[in-house]
Design a protein around this motif. Sequence first.
Motif, PDB file in Angstrom:
ATOM      1  N   CYS A  30       0.877   7.942  -6.760  1.00 54.72           N
ATOM      2  CA  CYS A  30      -0.251   8.877  -6.784  1.00 54.72           C
ATOM      3  C   CYS A  30      -1.307   8.404  -7.777  1.00 54.72           C
ATOM      4  N   GLY A  31      -1.761   7.185  -7.597  1.00 53.94           N
ATOM      5  CA  GLY A  31      -2.843   6.679  -8.436  1.00 53.94           C
ATOM      6  C   GLY A  31      -2.405   6.306  -9.837  1.00 53.94           C
ATOM      7  N   ASP A  32      -3.215   6.705 -10.804  1.00 52.96           N
ATOM      8  CA  ASP A  32      -2.983   6.312 -12.198  1.00 52.96           C
ATOM      9  C   ASP A  32      -1.700   6.881 -12.796  1.00 52.96           C
ATOM     10  N   SER A  33      -1.186   7.957 -12.239  1.00 55.78           N
ATOM     11  CA  SER A  33       0.003   8.597 -12.816  1.00 55.78           C
ATOM     12  C   SER A  33       1.307   8.128 -12.173  1.00 55.78           C
ATOM     13  N   THR A  34       1.244   7.129 -11.308  1.00 58.29           N
ATOM     14  CA  THR A  34       2.447   6.653 -10.615  1.00 58.29           C
ATOM     15  C   THR A  34       3.554   6.288 -11.592  1.00 58.29           C
TER      16      THR A  34
ATOM     17  N   ARG B 287       0.860  -1.189   0.000  1.00 52.36           N
ATOM     18  CA  ARG B 287       0.000   0.000   0.000  1.00 52.36           C
ATOM     19  C   ARG B 287       0.895   1.237   0.000  1.00 52.36           C
TER      20      ARG B 287
END
Length: 169
Positions: free
Chosen positions: A106-110, A52
Amino acid sequence: MSDNNYKKLGVAPRFHEAFSTGLYTGLIPGAPGTYAAFTALVIWYLLYLVLRPLALTLVTLALIVATTVAGAWTSTVMERYWGPDPRAVVIDEYVGCWIPLLVAPCGDSTWILALLGFGLFRVIDIFKPLGCRRIEQVFPAGWGVMMDDVLAGFYALLIVEAVKLIFFV
């Protein structure tokens, strides 16, 4: 990283050879620093897949601290066998690559931020702006080897965080 192309001055202890060369990525011809940083990125990405965000950040921070201390020690040892700041010693690239990855999740832009952090770190490490070259001379032996990459990684972290705040949050 120096221009020292790993001049063998003796047989180094196997542990130090394996660890300091980033599991031998430093012995790959061509761009060993880039190969090592990319290996560090892959290791981080595998952790990203199973942890996580908070756990990933804490594990990454622990890796940075532990590898910096162990890397300074092993780099100092390897200088006795391969000369000052040998090109094959790339454990510092692992640390430098992991630093900007602290702010990548940071979500989809990781994956975009992770690749940006990797690329920025490599560019900053190669050109050594804003004190990166000087810090190598300030710190002795293995600490100098490690600290220029820590500083380069920190500069990359600042840029990745700015990009993240402007474009992704």
